[in-house]
Write an enzyme that holds these catalytic residues in place. Sequence first.
Site, short mmCIF file in Angstrom:
data_model
loop_
_atom_site.label_atom_id
_atom_site.label_comp_id
_atom_site.label_asym_id
_atom_site.label_seq_id
_atom_site.Cartn_x
_atom_site.Cartn_y
_atom_site.Cartn_z
CG HIS A 202 -2.14 -1.00 0.67
ND1 HIS A 202 -2.19 -2.18 1.13
CD2 HIS A 202 -3.38 -0.84 0.01
CE1 HIS A 202 -3.41 -2.73 0.56
NE2 HIS A 202 -3.98 -1.71 -0.24
NE ARG A 309 -6.19 0.53 -2.19
CZ ARG A 309 -5.86 0.72 -3.63
NH1 ARG A 309 -5.76 1.93 -4.08
NH2 ARG A 309 -5.54 -0.44 -4.11
CD GLU A 444 -9.87 -7.60 -2.05
OE1 GLU A 444 -9.09 -6.97 -2.48
OE2 GLU A 444 -10.81 -7.01 -1.21
CG ASN A 467 -3.27 -4.62 -6.47
OD1 ASN A 467 -3.08 -4.85 -7.53
ND2 ASN A 467 -3.81 -3.73 -5.95
CG ASP A 468 -5.69 -8.35 -1.43
OD1 ASP A 468 -4.55 -8.37 -0.92
OD2 ASP A 468 -6.13 -7.23 -1.20
NE ARG A 478 -1.16 -6.10 -1.88
CZ ARG A 478 -2.46 -5.33 -1.76
NH1 ARG A 478 -3.50 -6.04 -1.34
NH2 ARG A 478 -2.53 -4.24 -2.29
CB CYS A 515 -10.57 -1.55 -8.09
SG CYS A 515 -10.85 -2.82 -7.08
C1 PEP Z 1 -6.79 -5.21 -4.70
O1 PEP Z 1 -6.47 -6.17 -3.97
O2 PEP Z 1 -6.71 -5.44 -5.98
C2 PEP Z 1 -7.22 -3.82 -4.23
C3 PEP Z 1 -7.61 -3.11 -5.06
O3 PEP Z 1 -7.38 -3.73 -2.91
P1 PEP Z 1 -5.90 -3.17 -2.19
O4 PEP Z 1 -4.90 -2.91 -2.99
O5 PEP Z 1 -6.32 -1.97 -1.25
O6 PEP Z 1 -5.99 -4.44 -1.26
MG MG Z 2 -7.58 -5.86 -1.89
#
Ligand code: PEP
Ligand code: MG
Length: 584
Positions: A202, A309, A444, A467-468, A478, A515
């Site tokens: 993040h 977020r 996710e 991402n997750d 990650r 996203c």
């Molecule tokens: C994701 O996991 O792709 C996402 C957009 O949420 P974050 O990156 O805030 O975990």
């Molecule tokens: Mg996420």
Amino acid sequence: MNMALNADRSPKGGNTMNGIGTGGGKAFAEIYIVNNDSVEINKYIIDNIEAECKRIDNAREIAKEQIRAVMEINAKCQGDNNAGILDYQLLFLEDESFFDDIKRYINDQHVNCEYALHECVNSFIRDFEAIENDYLKERTSDIYDMEKRVQMVLAQRPLQDISCMAGECIIATDEMLPSQVMSMDRNNIKGILMEYGGKTSHSVIIARSLGIPCIVGLKDIKKLVANGEKVIIDGSTGEVNINPNENDISDYQQYQTKNQFKNIELKKFIDKDTRTQDGVTMKILANISSENDINLMLENGGEGIGLFRTEFIYINSKTLPSEETQYKIYSNIAQKNKDKLFIIRTLDIGGDKSIDYLNIKKEENPFLGFRAIRYCLKNPDIFKAQISAILRASTYGNIKFMIPMIATLMELRSAKKLIDEVKNELESKGIPFCKDTQIGMMIETPSAAMMVDRFVKEVDFFSIGTNDLTQYLFAADRMNEQVAYLNSSFHPQLLKVVKDIVDCSKSNGIEVDICGHAGENPYLIPLWVAMGVDNLSVSIPSILAVRQQICNTNKKDLAPVLEKVLAFDDAYEVEEYLKTKFQF
Ligand code: PEP
Ligand code: MG
């Protein structure tokens, strides 16, 4: 400086080394090293009480001088918002009775002053927290900051404040917290180099949203560079050129000029619709983390907000933000956003985003732990306050709920039940809200992806958090640069899962967005278009480039590309093929 670089010999002038690029273009500035390791506080018995009391008095004086010096620089900086924090720290350092307590503790217990300071701070904060006063509660973290400063002085280590820098620089550090990145000096920090972290941690996400290039996985970077050394960094390739020669600098200047032209071209897309050459429309939405981002989003042609977020409201607050505070933030954003889409993700705390005041126990595997919806369902009062704030703000714009980290239908149903409960409560109090506020969920977790055909019947839309989804699909943290090769969005397994989710959404008539970071990867965008993803929610600095790219594509040419990619065995084949086929 003698550099033992395990770096490539390159045709470039300086020494180069490579880390993991996370995007954000190139930068050229001097290095500023930031040490983030914390001080360990040990307890030991002392004989010379007088000397120990002198040590704390000296440290106190040095800390006061440091604060005055930072305040002086701050006063010269634009947009400083930390003055209050420093004022309070100074006030505290000037409090004779508090320092008398510390000396009494040293005298009574015969212990070192570090330990005495720590104990006195803790006892002071316990008393503070017992008082029902929001202002005083908010000051607790200032007291902790003051303690950290004095402890650093006692340990003879410099404490660095990056909220306001004297000039332009590129930070070299071990790892940064998302909150640190948020509060740093945006005008002068031109890049970030980190020893640890992953592409989608993040802190990197926040740096990207500020348009600051960031490279992670640069082992020993703090030892390999010196303060004041010049570097050119490339956030896209992950290359760091230390002490570049004149040719490198002139290449960089040419890059900058080209970039200025590129930006002029991009500006032409500000008011355009996002439509492929063969007429397929999509929306390019923004991922935002604070109320401040709304103006930036509008200036960059965002067609709405695809991911707020909201945990950053909590992270940036010293205490739990009240329903009222949240309501103001959501409604302010909604009003500025007018009738554009505004997707508010409910609190996604945990993982690499921790908050002291929420008292989440330290976990061995925080990304597999008490995170997001799991925390919210166990803390319904906190969750309901957020739901209520969102519902009340829903009368000001096109607001939708988005629930993160759903793994089971039971979790989704419980979250929806709480939303219904809050609706009933608001209704009974006669408080207005939009009754048909849509509820979507993030996909996710692999478990949600596997049951997507069941989830699709119970929500209004999906947004894929790549991402997750990637980290959980490949069982690869990650944040961990050692397993970065698994955290790649080019894996055919991930692409296949995304395609299945999109197909299922299409056949059930619900909207599906992406996203996660993969949504803005230029080599993957053709695949998202081919699949039929409805909207891409991306970092603000990428909005126009993504729109330009989509406007220049033909969806019908992309189906064979998608088919070919899905038949590959591994990520590197997919990446190589796409990078040969599409050149940017
Ligand atoms: C994701 O996991 O792709 C996402 C957009 O949420 P974050 O990156 O805030 O975990
Ligand atoms: Mg996420």
